[in-house]
Design a protein around this motif. Structure first.
Motif, PDB file in Angstrom:
ATOM      1  N   VAL A 228      -8.907   3.772  -2.983  1.00  0.00           N
ATOM      2  CA  VAL A 228      -9.694   2.832  -3.785  1.00  0.00           C
ATOM      3  C   VAL A 228      -9.346   1.391  -3.397  1.00  0.00           C
ATOM      4  N   LEU A 229      -8.043   1.108  -3.180  1.00  0.00           N
ATOM      5  CA  LEU A 229      -7.631  -0.251  -2.813  1.00  0.00           C
ATOM      6  C   LEU A 229      -8.232  -0.659  -1.476  1.00  0.00           C
ATOM      7  N   CYS A 230      -8.467   0.298  -0.607  1.00  0.00           N
ATOM      8  CA  CYS A 230      -9.078  -0.017   0.691  1.00  0.00           C
ATOM      9  C   CYS A 230     -10.591   0.107   0.626  1.00  0.00           C
ATOM     10  N   ALA A 231     -11.144   0.189  -0.595  1.00  0.00           N
ATOM     11  CA  ALA A 231     -12.598   0.235  -0.806  1.00  0.00           C
ATOM     12  C   ALA A 231     -13.243   1.409  -0.084  1.00  0.00           C
ATOM     13  N   GLU A 232     -12.578   2.572  -0.116  1.00  0.00           N
ATOM     14  CA  GLU A 232     -13.153   3.800   0.445  1.00  0.00           C
ATOM     15  C   GLU A 232     -13.302   4.846  -0.667  1.00  0.00           C
ATOM     16  N   VAL A 233     -14.271   5.751  -0.503  1.00  0.00           N
ATOM     17  CA  VAL A 233     -14.358   6.887  -1.422  1.00  0.00           C
ATOM     18  C   VAL A 233     -13.134   7.770  -1.165  1.00  0.00           C
ATOM     19  N   PRO A 234     -12.347   8.100  -2.221  1.00  0.00           N
ATOM     20  CA  PRO A 234     -11.079   8.812  -2.024  1.00  0.00           C
ATOM     21  C   PRO A 234     -11.256  10.159  -1.325  1.00  0.00           C
TER      22      PRO A 234
ATOM     23  N   VAL B 217     -11.882  -5.290  -0.926  1.00  0.00           N
ATOM     24  CA  VAL B 217     -10.468  -5.063  -0.666  1.00  0.00           C
ATOM     25  C   VAL B 217      -9.699  -6.199  -1.333  1.00  0.00           C
ATOM     26  N   PRO B 218      -8.681  -5.894  -2.179  1.00  0.00           N
ATOM     27  CA  PRO B 218      -8.005  -6.946  -2.951  1.00  0.00           C
ATOM     28  C   PRO B 218      -7.363  -8.016  -2.077  1.00  0.00           C
TER      29      PRO B 218
ATOM     30  N   LEU C 107      -3.990  -7.490  -0.461  1.00  0.00           N
ATOM     31  CA  LEU C 107      -3.892  -6.749   0.797  1.00  0.00           C
ATOM     32  C   LEU C 107      -4.482  -7.534   1.963  1.00  0.00           C
TER      33      LEU C 107
ATOM     34  N   LEU D 126       0.832  -1.204   0.000  1.00  0.00           N
ATOM     35  CA  LEU D 126       0.000   0.000   0.000  1.00  0.00           C
ATOM     36  C   LEU D 126       0.869   1.258   0.000  1.00  0.00           C
TER      37      LEU D 126
ATOM     38  N   LEU E 209     -14.504   5.025  -8.241  1.00  0.00           N
ATOM     39  CA  LEU E 209     -14.141   6.110  -7.325  1.00  0.00           C
ATOM     40  C   LEU E 209     -15.233   6.342  -6.281  1.00  0.00           C
TER      41      LEU E 209
ATOM     42  N   VAL F 197     -11.112  -4.885  -7.109  1.00  0.00           N
ATOM     43  CA  VAL F 197     -11.538  -3.488  -7.006  1.00  0.00           C
ATOM     44  C   VAL F 197     -12.847  -3.279  -7.773  1.00  0.00           C
TER      45      VAL F 197
ATOM     46  N   LEU G 199      -5.445   8.608  -4.029  1.00  0.00           N
ATOM     47  CA  LEU G 199      -6.686   8.092  -4.606  1.00  0.00           C
ATOM     48  C   LEU G 199      -6.607   6.576  -4.794  1.00  0.00           C
TER      49      LEU G 199
ATOM     50  N   VAL H  82      -9.884  12.880  -1.999  1.00  0.00           N
ATOM     51  CA  VAL H  82      -9.985  13.995  -2.945  1.00  0.00           C
ATOM     52  C   VAL H  82     -11.444  14.271  -3.307  1.00  0.00           C
TER      53      VAL H  82
END
Lengths: 204, 204, 204
Positions: A134-140, C139-140, C143, A34, B135, C134, A130, A142
């Motif tokens: 995204v990799l942590c499945a959250e809305v970025p 979560v991939p 990770l 990460l 996103l 994703v 970003l 930004v």
């Protein structure tokens, strides 16, 4: 100077990646993955879009060592005591400031127009975080936080303006990057907000 | 004609990005970021895969102005009244139709084979919306809705067939793009479905 | 041999994509899209970063046919009986092993340093599955699971060491890839774990 700044940005963005990994209870290797994508993602995307090959971290192992150092430091710190409050947000703010101005500068030196340089700067700064989110499945961040893309665009525009006024590049980098960090820290600690232009949803 | 169509696709995809931003309660700058990646993401990915450098929007600010205009228009509309029902899905359908045929045409002109041209066309059309949905931490429309990738592939294949039969390119673009929009609108308003080949899950 | 291995990797990764599609109740076309990005995503990213153009699947339709065959096979199997337990994890493990060593080998032949070759190898192997997860808003795996990036890095490093010791490339490919598959299968079936270096969260 561009290289030193860039390396510093890699280091702090890697810390922000490790902090997200800590929050998500990932292990050491997950944190390393990460931290790497957070630290190198934005610059790599910028270079691919600009067709700048070979990529910076291919010929030079220093950025990778900076990521490694940042993760090890985060892990050692976490053994000793919890991460300080806002560690993630502050590391992200500094990394954003550094990568935005470095990205804008690189795009200008590649002969791009001012508008494109600002967009590529914002992209360099924002895309690492970003991808991390995204990799942590959250809305970025930004998209979620209002003084973020605005702060990034403001700093990149300041750098561009100083470049057009023939101010020394180093001063432009510090002023633009500093503006971004100050705006982000103000948003985090003083709860600064933009007037919100909330869009009303669909009529259904 | 390719350029006019492309610009139109950028405009409607930017509206779909702004509509998602409205649904997700993002502010003006978040809407601008989301609209930009939605509108430029698919074409940028296609050009990077085809190694077409410099990217179209680097030398020409018109696409960026089209995004800006689309977001401002959406915001003004939202001040006055809610977005119409299905605004998002209809804008997405039109953008999909336009970008699919433009992408297929560009790949053919770059000397790619028919299969690759169809795949790159579908990718150009679907990836902007896919990035938009990722996103916002949603499963992309292209995976959730059945007459989507199918519609895109059908339109691109129609364009390819007309190209092989030496029909004038303009007619192929209109026919292929029109087919995609009609299929998508049928799916949205008339609830068209494909016979589902549901895969049974794992035995655990 | 590199090409045969690569094709085999494409095939098993496409099966893993179809298995995720089955779990997520997607239809045939959704499964095809997901299988394609899973199977071709990692190698495409590697080639874009290395600036290897044109991409492998542009000039040669075999990988696309392998994806199609894998999806059709999965669908036919699912008509007859449920997917076996662990089908997804095992297909993913084999695909990971194959793509990691193929990616490392390609990077070495492109003249990259050892560290970069290992990183690009891990990236080739892990990114297809990462994009798959994703797109499904998860979560991939890379990770979430601990013996994953570690296994990938171990196999790539073994290949690199054997290359430096002038062992025949074919043996290095088999040994490195085999190590990855064994480590992953051990993690799946024997519940192997790494000692966890859990990072403590923020103090807030």
């Amino acid at each position: 100077m561009l290289q030193v700044l860039d390396l510093f940005g890699v280091f702090v963005f890697a810390i922000s990646g490790a902090a997200v990994a800590a929050r998500k209870q990932l292990d050491l290797f997950g944190a390393l993955v990460l931290a790497t994508v957070t630290a190198l993602g934005g610059g790599t995307l910028r270079d691919v879009l600009l067709d700048r090959h070979p990529l910076g971290w291919f010929g030079d192992a220093t950025p990778l060592l900076a990521v490694l150092a940042a993760v090890l430091l985060s892990v050692l710190w976490c053994r000793w005591r919890p991460l300080p409050r806002h560690a993630l947000a502050v590391a992200d703010a500094i990394g954003l400031g550094v990568f935005c101005v470095v990205g804008t500068r690189i795009a200008l030196e590649a002969g791009q127009s001012g508008v494109i340089a600002v967009i590529l700067g914002v992209m360099s700064g924002a895309c690492g975080g970003l991808i991390r989110d995204v990799l942590c499945a959250e809305v970025p961040m930004v998209l979620r936080q209002d003084v973020y893309a605005t702060a990034a665009a403001a700093g990149c525009t300041l750098l561009l303006a100083m470049d057009r006024l023939a101010v020394a590049p180093g001063i432009g980098l510090l002023a633009g990057g500093g503006l971004i960090v100050v705006l982000r820290l103000g948003a985090i600690f003083c709860d600064w907000h933009l007037p919100r232009f909330v869009l009303r949803g669909e009529d259904d």
